[in-house]
Design a protein around this motif. Structure first.
Motif, PDB file in Angstrom:
ATOM      1  N   PHE A  39       0.838  -1.200   0.000  1.00 10.41           N
ATOM      2  CA  PHE A  39       0.000   0.000   0.000  1.00 10.41           C
ATOM      3  C   PHE A  39       0.875   1.254   0.000  1.00 10.41           C
ATOM      4  CE2 PHE A  39      -2.395   3.364   2.146  1.00 10.41           C
ATOM      5  CZ  PHE A  39      -3.621   3.320   1.495  1.00 10.41           C
ATOM      6  N   ASP A  40       1.885   1.279   0.887  1.00 13.10           N
ATOM      7  CA  ASP A  40       2.789   2.436   0.935  1.00 13.10           C
ATOM      8  C   ASP A  40       3.585   2.567  -0.352  1.00 13.10           C
ATOM      9  OD1 ASP A  40       2.087   3.346   3.477  1.00 13.10           O
ATOM     10  OD2 ASP A  40       3.556   2.061   4.489  1.00 13.10           O
ATOM     11  N   ILE A  42       2.691   1.608  -3.424  1.00 15.13           N
ATOM     12  CA  ILE A  42       1.824   2.083  -4.508  1.00 15.13           C
ATOM     13  C   ILE A  42       1.659   3.593  -4.428  1.00 15.13           C
ATOM     14  CG2 ILE A  42      -0.541   2.063  -5.381  1.00 15.13           C
ATOM     15  CD1 ILE A  42      -0.657  -0.921  -4.602  1.00 15.13           C
ATOM     16  N   ARG A  43       1.368   4.106  -3.237  1.00 16.22           N
ATOM     17  CA  ARG A  43       1.159   5.560  -3.143  1.00 16.22           C
ATOM     18  C   ARG A  43       2.466   6.342  -3.245  1.00 16.22           C
ATOM     19  NH1 ARG A  43      -1.297   6.594   2.970  1.00 16.22           N
ATOM     20  NH2 ARG A  43       0.284   5.509   4.197  1.00 16.22           N
ATOM     21  N   ALA A  44       3.616   5.661  -3.091  1.00 13.06           N
ATOM     22  CA  ALA A  44       4.908   6.318  -3.292  1.00 13.06           C
ATOM     23  C   ALA A  44       5.330   6.319  -4.757  1.00 13.06           C
ATOM     24  CB  ALA A  44       5.983   5.647  -2.444  1.00 13.06           C
ATOM     25  N   LYS A  72      -3.976  -2.706  -9.437  1.00 17.37           N
ATOM     26  CA  LYS A  72      -3.353  -1.706  -8.558  1.00 17.37           C
ATOM     27  C   LYS A  72      -1.848  -1.633  -8.749  1.00 17.37           C
ATOM     28  CE  LYS A  72      -6.957  -2.283  -5.037  1.00 17.37           C
ATOM     29  NZ  LYS A  72      -7.739  -3.303  -5.766  1.00 17.37           N
ATOM     30  N   ALA A 127       5.269   4.700   5.869  1.00 13.01           N
ATOM     31  CA  ALA A 127       5.093   5.367   4.579  1.00 13.01           C
ATOM     32  C   ALA A 127       6.272   6.254   4.206  1.00 13.01           C
ATOM     33  CB  ALA A 127       3.800   6.190   4.603  1.00 13.01           C
ATOM     34  N   ALA A 131       8.352   6.553   0.576  1.00 18.37           N
ATOM     35  CA  ALA A 131       8.352   7.818  -0.163  1.00 18.37           C
ATOM     36  C   ALA A 131       9.783   8.290  -0.430  1.00 18.37           C
ATOM     37  CB  ALA A 131       7.574   8.872   0.619  1.00 18.37           C
ATOM     38  N   TYR A 299      -3.626   5.087   7.869  1.00 17.30           N
ATOM     39  CA  TYR A 299      -4.053   4.059   6.933  1.00 17.30           C
ATOM     40  C   TYR A 299      -5.579   3.920   7.008  1.00 17.30           C
ATOM     41  CZ  TYR A 299       0.849   2.731   6.794  1.00 17.30           C
ATOM     42  OH  TYR A 299       2.202   2.762   6.636  1.00 17.30           O
TER      43      TYR A 299
END
Length: 304
Positions: A39-40, A42-44, A72, A127, A131, A299
């Motif tokens: 999850f972290d 993907i958003r990074a 995803k 996260a 990043a 989260y």
């Protein structure tokens, strides 16, 4: 530049944990620790995840991850095995477990052609770590410039037994001078009841400052690392083939590259508090930590 890839070390048998912790449930809807890392990632901005597993885990891993990650992030699998021939070693050595984390990374060489990040399946990194690493892998990485996330060892301990960490020596500019795998780091309590951190080597305890930077196997590489590791692996097997407990660890490869002026490794500092599962007793602590992050809005309650 292509989006970086996330390489997850998930082939371990978790002997100290007692079950397959890679797919154990920790989140409020049964999420694994791997789910939070992905999850972290993907958003990074990561574009692909490759699981390094034992082939006998494949069906179970696909059952747990493939459907929920479809659409995803791209998903692939690489197998860590006892077959040495694909690394140019023409011999059979009987072992109870594979050859260690660097050998695991080498097992993915046909799956990765872009800058990539290596992590453990059973460690929660946060996260910020993803990043920072994604930024490095898309802006600064090169065959002679790689990186690792540098955690403070005091933020990476278990209260229930020893842990293994790559202990870093870092210069004033934040570059790695050396990294040494210490496989027996733990707390001791003095006569006044104060805990301190030590590592044990040859039966002797050595103090370790709580702020010492350590590797949690959170590395940023280019595919150049495969070539260097393979060059080192043959001599390692030759020297250690008779030792069933010998392991070819990831830190030995960057350490070799730094000491031979082959690459510079940045130690990206983070004050994030690691948590993970080495022992069964760690599980409720991890569950509580994740629950608190959900309550704080870091989260969503359900990730995927």
């Amino acid at each position: 530049m292509n989006k970086p890839t996330l390489l997850i070390l998930a082939a371990g048998m978790a002997s100290r944990y007692g079950s397959l912790k890679q797919i154990d449930a920790f989140g409020p809807h049964g999420e694994t620790i791997i789910d939070y890392s992905i999850f972290d990632a993907i958003r990074a901005g990561f574009g692909k995840v490759v699981f390094i597993i034992r082939e006998e885990f494949l069906d179970k891993m696909r059952e747990v991850f493939d459907e929920k990650l479809r659409g995803k992030i791209e998903v692939d699998y690489a197998f860590q095995s006892y077959d040495l021939t694909k690394f140019g070693i023409d011999k059979v050595i009987e072992r109870a477990k594979p050859w260690g984390t660097a050998h695991a990374v080498m097992s993915a060489k046909d799956k990765v052609n872009e800058p990539f990040c290596v992590i453990n399946a059973d460690d929660f990194y946060g996260a910020d770590s993803f990043a920072q690493m994604a930024k490095f892998l898309t802006t600064d990485v090169a065959d002679d410039t790689m990186a690792l996330m540098g955690f403070q060892v005091g933020n990476t301990m278990s209260d229930y037994g020893y842990v293994s960490r790559g202990v870093c020596e870092v210069d004033q500019n934040g570059h790695m001078i050396s990294v040494t795998e210490r496989t027996n780091i733990y707390y001791v309590t003095d006569e006044q009841g104060k805990k301190r951190i030590v590592y044990e080597e040859d039966g002797v305890q050595h103090d370790l400052d709580a702020e010492t930077r350590v590797s949690m196997n959170f590395w940023g590489f280019t595919p150049r690392i495969f070539e260097v590791a393979e060059d080192m692996f043959g001599p390692f097997v030759e020297a250690n083939g008779d030792n069933p407990k010998s392991e070819f660890f990831i830190p030995s490869v960057p350490d070799y590259m730094v000491k031979n002026d082959m690459a510079d490794f940045r130690v990206i500092p983070t004050s994030s508090k690691w948590f993970g599962v080495t022992y069964k007793e760690d599980k409720p602590i991890v569950q509580e930590s994740i629950s608190n992050l959900v309550v704080d809005g870091i989260y969503p309650e359900k990730l995927f």
